[in-house]
Design an enzyme around this catalytic site. Sequence first.
Site, PDB file in Angstrom:
ATOM      1  N   SER A  27     -53.694  98.097 -15.612  1.00 50.32           N
ATOM      2  CA  SER A  27     -54.638  99.173 -15.336  1.00 50.32           C
ATOM      3  C   SER A  27     -53.905 100.519 -15.282  1.00 50.32           C
ATOM      4  O   SER A  27     -53.322 100.941 -16.271  1.00 50.32           O
ATOM      5  CB  SER A  27     -55.410  98.872 -14.046  1.00 50.32           C
ATOM      6  OG  SER A  27     -56.514  99.722 -13.906  1.00 50.32           O
ATOM      7  N   ASP A  36     -64.720  93.735 -18.884  1.00 52.74           N
ATOM      8  CA  ASP A  36     -64.094  94.669 -17.951  1.00 52.74           C
ATOM      9  C   ASP A  36     -65.063  95.806 -17.649  1.00 52.74           C
ATOM     10  O   ASP A  36     -65.407  96.589 -18.530  1.00 52.74           O
ATOM     11  CB  ASP A  36     -62.798  95.213 -18.572  1.00 52.74           C
ATOM     12  CG  ASP A  36     -61.946  95.996 -17.598  1.00 52.74           C
ATOM     13  OD1 ASP A  36     -62.510  96.626 -16.686  1.00 52.74           O
ATOM     14  OD2 ASP A  36     -60.712  95.987 -17.763  1.00 52.74           O
ATOM     15  N   HIS A  74     -61.848  92.956 -15.235  1.00 50.98           N
ATOM     16  CA  HIS A  74     -60.730  93.881 -15.041  1.00 50.98           C
ATOM     17  C   HIS A  74     -59.575  93.241 -14.280  1.00 50.98           C
ATOM     18  O   HIS A  74     -58.414  93.577 -14.518  1.00 50.98           O
ATOM     19  CB  HIS A  74     -61.213  95.139 -14.309  1.00 50.98           C
ATOM     20  CG  HIS A  74     -60.180  96.222 -14.253  1.00 50.98           C
ATOM     21  ND1 HIS A  74     -59.716  96.852 -15.381  1.00 50.98           N
ATOM     22  CD2 HIS A  74     -59.507  96.770 -13.199  1.00 50.98           C
ATOM     23  CE1 HIS A  74     -58.809  97.761 -15.038  1.00 50.98           C
ATOM     24  NE2 HIS A  74     -58.661  97.727 -13.731  1.00 50.98           N
TER      25      HIS A  74
END
Length: 248
Positions: free
Chosen positions: A98, A194, A224
Amino acid sequence: MADVLETRQGRRIAYHRTAGTGPTVVFLGGFKSDMGGTKAVHLEAWARARGRAFVRFDYSGHGESSGRFEDGAIGDWFVDAQAVLEMIAGPLVLVGSSMGGWISLLCARAMPERIAGLVTIAAAPDFTEDSMWAGFDVAQKAMLDREGQVALPSDYGDPYVITRRLIMDGRDHLVLRAPLHLGCPVRSLQGTADADVDVGVALRLLDHATGPDIRLTLVKGADHRFSMPECLDLIVTAVEEVLDLIRG
């Protein structure tokens, strides 16, 4: 108990280091995440089982490191990451999740001679601009300007406090607006379910970055967190593939 690295800025960065053969694999976590997360711990267990050098750490304002989360920004966390990488001898393979994907790209751009390989997981480059700022309505932008911060709801716990400094500093560290050459093997992983980082971000990064060996894997239905057992297996496979290419 974590070891602690004191940076030139006086921040105390907590980290765990696993001894083993190099290149050293370094996990860079996400926004308001910490090094105790599933992916980081899974990779550490893999490294120990394989006798691989591995490091996981917390940015300032995250986990066990010093500072308040609200006082930090992308540039601060990038500097923290650089300090950790500079403490490690030899080539490095970065695994960025991320926001850690964004920071790993910044590191690859800043110190290409050190980065031998890169794996990103739901990478979120430029998210302060393209997701947060672009997603704010007029009232939120006015509050950010007036009060210096705005709270956003989170699926992961307490609301995220987003500061004006985070947005402004993010603009100084964007990677999708200028040439981005990645001279090492790159493996990007992205889930199609996601809700935080759209598949379009992964495709944009793939299109934007230049380099001899950049590949994107889309995983249908993965979210995610990318922490289901099959996703964890894919992360390990990607890291091992990059390591094999370096050795080859």
